[in-house]
Motif scaffolding. Structure first.
Motif, PDB file in Angstrom:
ATOM      1  N   LEU A  68     -10.263  -2.852   1.083  1.00  0.00           N
ATOM      2  CA  LEU A  68     -11.269  -3.187   0.072  1.00  0.00           C
ATOM      3  C   LEU A  68     -12.678  -3.043   0.637  1.00  0.00           C
ATOM      4  N   ALA A  69     -12.878  -3.487   1.869  1.00  0.00           N
ATOM      5  CA  ALA A  69     -14.194  -3.398   2.505  1.00  0.00           C
ATOM      6  C   ALA A  69     -14.604  -1.940   2.714  1.00  0.00           C
ATOM      7  N   ARG A  70     -13.624  -1.106   3.052  1.00  0.00           N
ATOM      8  CA  ARG A  70     -13.938   0.310   3.281  1.00  0.00           C
ATOM      9  C   ARG A  70     -14.369   0.983   1.983  1.00  0.00           C
ATOM     10  N   PHE A  71     -13.663   0.691   0.892  1.00  0.00           N
ATOM     11  CA  PHE A  71     -14.051   1.259  -0.398  1.00  0.00           C
ATOM     12  C   PHE A  71     -15.416   0.734  -0.828  1.00  0.00           C
ATOM     13  N   HIS A  72     -15.664  -0.535  -0.590  1.00  0.00           N
ATOM     14  CA  HIS A  72     -16.952  -1.111  -0.970  1.00  0.00           C
ATOM     15  C   HIS A  72     -18.089  -0.434  -0.215  1.00  0.00           C
ATOM     16  N   CYS A  73     -17.846  -0.153   1.060  1.00  0.00           N
ATOM     17  CA  CYS A  73     -18.872   0.514   1.869  1.00  0.00           C
ATOM     18  C   CYS A  73     -19.118   1.937   1.389  1.00  0.00           C
ATOM     19  N   GLU A  74     -18.027   2.655   1.100  1.00  0.00           N
ATOM     20  CA  GLU A  74     -18.142   4.049   0.666  1.00  0.00           C
ATOM     21  C   GLU A  74     -18.803   4.174  -0.706  1.00  0.00           C
ATOM     22  N   ASN A  75     -18.644   3.128  -1.541  1.00  0.00           N
ATOM     23  CA  ASN A  75     -19.134   3.200  -2.918  1.00  0.00           C
ATOM     24  C   ASN A  75     -20.298   2.263  -3.189  1.00  0.00           C
ATOM     25  N   SER A  76     -20.930   1.771  -2.141  1.00  0.00           N
ATOM     26  CA  SER A  76     -21.979   0.765  -2.323  1.00  0.00           C
ATOM     27  C   SER A  76     -23.160   1.282  -3.134  1.00  0.00           C
ATOM     28  N   HIS A  77     -23.362   2.588  -3.137  1.00  0.00           N
ATOM     29  CA  HIS A  77     -24.507   3.140  -3.871  1.00  0.00           C
ATOM     30  C   HIS A  77     -24.086   3.900  -5.125  1.00  0.00           C
ATOM     31  N   GLY A  78     -22.828   4.380  -5.138  1.00  0.00           N
ATOM     32  CA  GLY A  78     -22.421   5.219  -6.259  1.00  0.00           C
ATOM     33  C   GLY A  78     -21.859   4.467  -7.447  1.00  0.00           C
ATOM     34  N   SER A  79     -21.239   3.310  -7.215  1.00  0.00           N
ATOM     35  CA  SER A  79     -20.598   2.577  -8.307  1.00  0.00           C
ATOM     36  C   SER A  79     -21.635   1.870  -9.174  1.00  0.00           C
ATOM     37  N   ASN A  99       9.698  -0.749  -5.916  1.00  0.00           N
ATOM     38  CA  ASN A  99      10.604  -1.856  -6.201  1.00  0.00           C
ATOM     39  C   ASN A  99       9.887  -3.092  -6.736  1.00  0.00           C
ATOM     40  N   ILE A 100       8.697  -2.907  -7.269  1.00  0.00           N
ATOM     41  CA  ILE A 100       7.954  -4.011  -7.884  1.00  0.00           C
ATOM     42  C   ILE A 100       7.233  -3.465  -9.107  1.00  0.00           C
ATOM     43  N   GLY A 101       7.032  -4.307 -10.114  1.00  0.00           N
ATOM     44  CA  GLY A 101       6.301  -3.832 -11.290  1.00  0.00           C
ATOM     45  C   GLY A 101       4.836  -3.657 -10.967  1.00  0.00           C
ATOM     46  N   GLN A 102       4.181  -4.760 -10.715  1.00  0.00           N
ATOM     47  CA  GLN A 102       2.785  -4.759 -10.286  1.00  0.00           C
ATOM     48  C   GLN A 102       2.544  -6.032  -9.497  1.00  0.00           C
ATOM     49  N   HIS A 103       1.847  -5.885  -8.374  1.00  0.00           N
ATOM     50  CA  HIS A 103       1.691  -7.013  -7.452  1.00  0.00           C
ATOM     51  C   HIS A 103       0.282  -6.996  -6.882  1.00  0.00           C
ATOM     52  N   CYS A 104      -0.500  -8.008  -7.229  1.00  0.00           N
ATOM     53  CA  CYS A 104      -1.837  -8.155  -6.661  1.00  0.00           C
ATOM     54  C   CYS A 104      -1.694  -8.740  -5.259  1.00  0.00           C
ATOM     55  N   LEU A 105      -2.141  -8.017  -4.248  1.00  0.00           N
ATOM     56  CA  LEU A 105      -1.889  -8.395  -2.864  1.00  0.00           C
ATOM     57  C   LEU A 105      -2.884  -9.424  -2.356  1.00  0.00           C
ATOM     58  N   ASP A 106      -2.390 -10.312  -1.521  1.00  0.00           N
ATOM     59  CA  ASP A 106      -3.227 -11.265  -0.801  1.00  0.00           C
ATOM     60  C   ASP A 106      -4.172 -10.476   0.099  1.00  0.00           C
ATOM     61  N   PRO A 107      -5.461 -10.799   0.130  1.00  0.00           N
ATOM     62  CA  PRO A 107      -6.384 -10.066   1.015  1.00  0.00           C
ATOM     63  C   PRO A 107      -5.949 -10.069   2.476  1.00  0.00           C
ATOM     64  N   ASP A 108      -5.177 -11.095   2.890  1.00  0.00           N
ATOM     65  CA  ASP A 108      -4.731 -11.184   4.278  1.00  0.00           C
ATOM     66  C   ASP A 108      -3.396 -10.504   4.532  1.00  0.00           C
ATOM     67  N   ALA A 109      -2.848  -9.822   3.529  1.00  0.00           N
ATOM     68  CA  ALA A 109      -1.564  -9.134   3.720  1.00  0.00           C
ATOM     69  C   ALA A 109      -1.738  -7.957   4.674  1.00  0.00           C
ATOM     70  N   PHE A 110      -0.816  -7.825   5.613  1.00  0.00           N
ATOM     71  CA  PHE A 110      -0.828  -6.691   6.538  1.00  0.00           C
ATOM     72  C   PHE A 110      -0.165  -5.508   5.853  1.00  0.00           C
TER      73      PHE A 110
END
Length: 676
Positions: free
Chosen positions: A617-628, A645-656
């Motif tokens: 998430l941090a990498r995308f935020h950095c790459e898109n900080s000016h364009g979004s 094997n899952i429908g939809q799963h919002c991941l914990d930010p601390d998930a490896f």
């Protein structure tokens, strides 16, 4: 305070004095307290009637509504004074016509009917109908040993009863699943620990991090308390973890509660490398499977403890089909979603909570001190007429009146917030189970069982109650005070078997509310062993679908050859041709993450053992900080695991991420706002 000890060891209250001492020798374990501060003169009118209720319930001629042979709740009358005064306030509100009477009618059932309904409720109607449904087979293939035993026990009872009734052959489960033993058996999954948010990987053990506010989820006492912290594990099903207990274990015959908040143990759920998952993080389809599995697991859990899991059978619920008070949650949400798409908690309930949070959290005696009955009645009528017109003046509402409206809304739900079917199970978890950790595990499964509308509304309510307790210094409402006031509004329901039965369980229901408030952060976390079983269910369903698809293709191909032998093969409808650079396989350990709301919509990321979801998430935020766009930058974005094997799963930010990738290598990875 006068007490009489019965032969069973239970305490019967015969009278009390409102100025009894704060602690009585020999009753250090019981609930004892003075009249709580904050009682206004308006509450004294009902005080004598509250005392009469206490004396009525202490009458020896009244048989106990629940067996106290295993676990006897002990308390004194002054500690429960707020409870009985709230009961009296509810009674007066109904007598003066402020509330509309709703009646829940219960229908009797023999054992076979109860088991048939249970099989349907856990998604195994295939065992009743005899149809070979893929969903039922997929569910059975994921069961643990204790869960399979619970299913087998209910199915055996159902078939035996049916044979006695019909006196003809009933299809045996062995015919469905091809077993040859004398009794039906189901293939079970191993009970080795599963990873905290996915499938157990070969040779992998859960890795725990050091305790910190970010690496664990803890609920319990306030900081500085001397209580010992106990860790909760979600790696193995609750029923499997207690199945080693001797069946002849006896619970204490005279279990007593301590009213002090510090008496509750502090539990911590450590984050594994898969992080933690909340109920809103999974798709509705997967949450439906969680509910199936939760009922099976709850039944197996009670079986392992030697406790009967009882539930009510409701014949019909007579409530309003429109309006605000007395309407079903589903009806309210259907109307509200036309105005606010995606809303999960009724607007009127949200507005009442907001009003109290903005102005009432520091009001002394909030929830306990009643508002004016006439004002509350008039406000209710005005809300019914003006709320959806946005013409209601909230500034005119006093805090105690708003609290009265909030409690009235909960009481007038046609079906109780915690569902009438499983109210006996809530009572039993305290009456029959003595250890708080086991009570919490049973409560956890009951929360997973709740319908979505009930669970979301209960969550909002408990979050508000937690804020009330947090302001105890000003509002004089501690955890036990709040629990006593809320309990009769939640658990004394309007039915033919109501009143005395529920009232006799006063301390029990107050203790349940106390557990709900204190441990709510744990209760809304989906146990990882259930998520693992959902993954296995989805995998089994996908394998069945692939086999069926291969069969269908073979039949179509044969027919095509028979009828159109000279026809050239055509490209399948809907097929897409990808450029060569997109047709190559993605290397091992590399995922392509999509962010449709960002200016840079996709990115290939090489994972390593330390890559977390928040790093991506941090990498995308950095790459898109000016364009979004500014709107996107202001939203809270989350990484979602979709498909496989899952429908939809919002991941914990601390998930490896490498661990999640190995658990579901076929998933897609999408960054988007988390569902509220």
């Amino acid at each position: 305070l006068t007490m009489e000890m019965k032969d069973s060891g239970s305490v019967v209250l015969t009278a009390y004095h409102p100025h009894s001492p704060a602690r009585i020798p020999g009753m250090e374990q019981s609930f004892v307290q003075d009249i709580p501060p904050g009682h206004s003169p308006t509450s004294r009118k009902s005080l004598s009637r509250c005392r009469r209720i206490n004396r009525m319930l202490s009458n020896e001629s009244i048989p106990p509504a629940f067996s106290r042979s295993n676990s006897q709740v002990s308390m004194d009358s002054t500690s429960m004074e707020d409870f009985w005064c709230e009961v009296e306030s509810i009674k007066e509100s109904r007598e003066d016509g402020s509330e509309e009477a709703m009646l829940l009618e219960f229908k009797p059932a023999d054992e076979g009917e109860l088991e048939a309904e249970w099989l349907q409720d856990v998604g195994l109607s295939t065992l009743i109908s005899g149809a070979e449904e893929e969903d039922g087979q997929a569910l059975l293939s994921t069961l643990t040993r204790t869960q399979a035993a619970a299913v087998q026990k209910r199915y055996n009872t159902y078939t035996q009863t049916l044979r006695k009734k019909n006196k003809h052959t009933v299809r045996d489960v062995r015919d469905i699943f091809g077993t040859s033993d004398s009794s039906p058996t189901f293939e079970t999954v191993p009970v080795s620990p599963v990873s905290s948010n996915g499938i157990q990987l070969p040779g992998q053990k859960p890795v725990w991090k050091s305790v910190s506010s970010k690496s664990c989820l803890d609920c319990g006492i306030d900081k500085g308390s001397p209580s010992i912290m106990e860790e909760l594990s979600y790696d193995v099903s609750f029923s499997e973890s207690i199945s080693v207990l001797p069946k002849t274990q006896e619970w204490p015959k005279n279990q007593r509660f301590k009213k002090e908040d510090s008496a509750l143990p502090k539990f911590v759920v450590r984050k594994s490398r898969f992080g933690l998952t909340e109920v809103g993080d999974l798709s509705p389809e997967d949450m439906k499977k969680i509910r199936y599995l939760s009922l099976i697991e709850l039944t197996a859990f009670y079986d392992a403890l030697g406790v009967e899991l009882k539930r009510n059978r409701v014949e019909r619920v007579r409530g309003r089909e429109n309006g605000l008070f007395g309407a079903p949650l589903t009806v309210l949400l259907e109307n509200d979603q036309k105005k606010v798409p995606g809303i999960k908690v009724p607007l009127i309930f949200q507005k009442l909570l907001l009003k109290l949070e903005e102005t009432g959290l520091e009001t002394e005696g909030i929830l306990r001190v009643p508002g004016s009955a006439s004002r509350v009645k008039n406000l209710r009528q005005e809300l019914e007429a003006k709320f959806y017109e946005d013409a209601f003046d909230w500034d005119q509402v006093r805090n105690n009146d708003a609290a009265g409206l909030l409690k009235m809304f909960i009481r007038e739900l046609p079906s109780p917030l915690f569902t009438v079917e499983y109210l006996p199970a809530f009572i039993t978890l305290v009456e029959k189970i003595s250890k708080i950790k086991l009570q919490l595990q049973a409560l956890h499964l009951l929360i997973m069982l709740m319908p979505e509308a009930n669970r979301d509304t209960a969550k909002a309510f408990l979050q508000f109650l937690k804020k009330v307790v947090a302001n105890e210094g000003k509002n004089k409402m501690n955890l036990w005070n709040v629990s006593m006031i809320v309990a009769p509004n939640l658990f004394i329901y309007k039915g033919k078997r109501a009143n005395q039965q529920e009232m006799q369980a006063a301390a029990t229901t107050a203790h349940i509310v106390r557990l709900l408030i204190r441990y709510q952060d744990i209760l809304w976390t989906v146990p990882s062993f259930l998520i693992s079983q959902v993954r296995k269910m989805n995998e089994a369903a996908m394998n069945n679908s692939k086999r069926q698809l291969m069969f269908d293709k073979g039949v179509r191909k044969l027919l095509r050859r028979k009828t159109m032998e000279r026809e050239r093969p055509e490209r399948p409808e809907g097929a897409v041709t990808f450029p060569p650079y997109l047709q190559s396989d993605i290397p091992e350990g590399v995922i392509r993450v999509y962010a449709p709301l960002h200016s840079k919509v996709s990115m290939a990321i090489q994972l390593n053992s330390q890559t977390k979801a928040k790093d991506i998430l941090a990498r995308f935020h950095c790459e898109n900080s000016h364009g979004s766009s500014q709107n996107v930058r202001g939203q809270i974005q989350s990484l979602h695991e979709i498909g496989g094997n899952i429908g939809q799963h919002c991941l914990d930010p601390d998930a490896f991420m490498l661990d999640v990738y190995h658990a579901n290598p076929q998933a897609e990875w999408v960054i988007k706002p988390k569902a509220s």
